[in-house]
Design an enzyme around this catalytic site. Sequence first.
Site, short mmCIF file in Angstrom:
data_model
loop_
_atom_site.label_atom_id
_atom_site.label_comp_id
_atom_site.label_asym_id
_atom_site.label_seq_id
_atom_site.Cartn_x
_atom_site.Cartn_y
_atom_site.Cartn_z
N LYS A 261 0.85 -1.20 0.00
CA LYS A 261 0.00 0.00 0.00
C LYS A 261 0.88 1.25 0.00
O LYS A 261 0.59 2.23 -0.68
CB LYS A 261 -0.92 -0.02 1.23
CG LYS A 261 -1.97 1.08 1.27
CD LYS A 261 -1.53 2.37 1.91
CE LYS A 261 -2.67 3.36 2.00
NZ LYS A 261 -2.26 4.68 2.52
N ASP A 277 -5.69 5.18 -15.28
CA ASP A 277 -6.68 4.35 -14.59
C ASP A 277 -6.05 3.74 -13.33
O ASP A 277 -5.32 2.75 -13.39
CB ASP A 277 -7.13 3.25 -15.58
CG ASP A 277 -8.20 2.34 -15.00
OD1 ASP A 277 -8.36 2.29 -13.77
OD2 ASP A 277 -8.87 1.66 -15.80
N HIS A 375 3.90 12.44 10.25
CA HIS A 375 2.50 12.64 9.87
C HIS A 375 1.83 13.76 10.68
O HIS A 375 0.87 14.35 10.25
CB HIS A 375 1.70 11.35 10.14
CG HIS A 375 1.62 10.44 8.97
ND1 HIS A 375 2.44 9.37 8.81
CD2 HIS A 375 0.81 10.45 7.89
CE1 HIS A 375 2.14 8.75 7.69
NE2 HIS A 375 1.16 9.38 7.10
#
Length: 422
Positions: A261, A277, A375
């Site tokens: 991921k 796409d 983050h």
Amino acid sequence: MGKSSELSGFYKLPVTDRVKTLKEFVGLSEEEAALLQKPGALGFDAANRMVENVIGVMPVPMGVAVNFLINGRDLVVPMAIEEPSVIAAASNAAKMSRPKGGFHATTTEPVMIGQIQVVGIKDPNRARFEILAQKAEILKHANAQDPVLISLGGGARDLEVRIIETSQGTMVIAELLVDCRDAMGANAVNTMAEAVAPLIEKISGGRVYLRIISNLAVKRLARAKAIFTKEALGGADVVDGIVNAYAFAAADPYRCATHNKGIMNGVTAVVLATGNDTRAIEAGAHSYAARLGRYTSLTTWEKDESGDLVGTLEMPMAVGLVGGATASNPIAKIAVKILGIKTARELAEIIVSVGLAQNLAALRALAAEGIQRGHMGLHARNVAISVGATGDLIDKVAAQMVAERKVRMDRAKELLAELSKS
Ligand code: MEV
């Protein structure tokens, strides 16, 4: 291009100055620079022609990752993504790759697979033989469908036939291998598969059902390699940490889903920015990761004899520059111009390099300080905005939450109330 993509301090500039810098770096026109700064750049007319039942557009931020050196060329890479830290992380990893020459990427020819499913055959080996015996005729018929692709040097190149066992019995799967040149290829391949189906039915004596492209594009691969010195990474221990993180992902599907991921954070962001796409690429990536019968890492990480870290990424990369949204979405067109590329293969080489950079950045953060610190800053800003902070108050509320290590809505509300008074 000639100029270095190390645009130091780029992240500190206001948006208008970033666009100005980019305009000079890649030679954007006034109109393109203006369009980038117009959130409604994809007008209703264009959107309405792209899909059905249009009621609006869903804006996603687009930034550029800096510092990239790919196959000896300096470039900045447009990335469209809603997740904070991804673009900064890619830029960081790209910087760390420079001492050893950046990223080296290659691609295979842009060949896609079109599947034709034949059922109801009692003697599948006979059918396979006969379909293959008529290969020249089938390819000729396929190629008659797309004179433009042929004139550009593409077209159906080969035909393979596999026999598979299914819950509905034996099936014969004929596969057209089509060189799609600079197109993603779904339209060309699906048209060809549909066109040759009656011929295949006649030859095999079976019944054709599906005629469709495969997103497991094993004949259209992109590969990237980069070396990161232990000094650039922060020491020998970080190198060991990353190699261990890779071993964990390669061995364990629960970790590997997240590991891959992270790669796709980079890959999908460039795919989206260039109007390609994203679902096709995601499907290809994860099915390729499981092609050996067990889901595993798309990247590899090894320590070389000097103790430096060598990373590779290999994955299917069915992206195009002609047809589809790449040609119709004005922002995608600018993204392609920013990349300064002319072929789909160059685009695939850039995307796979960004995927490798993204994985390096994630593994380095995870193996060293953990992912949260990086983050926090942007996340805190988002939380501040979500409770209604505006202007200067966004940064003030965010900074205080980070300092207190309490990045939460309740605290953001309290701080906003306090700071608004003062
Ligand atoms: C977050 O979007 C991506 C990471 O979870 C990837 C990884 O764990 O390798 C940080």
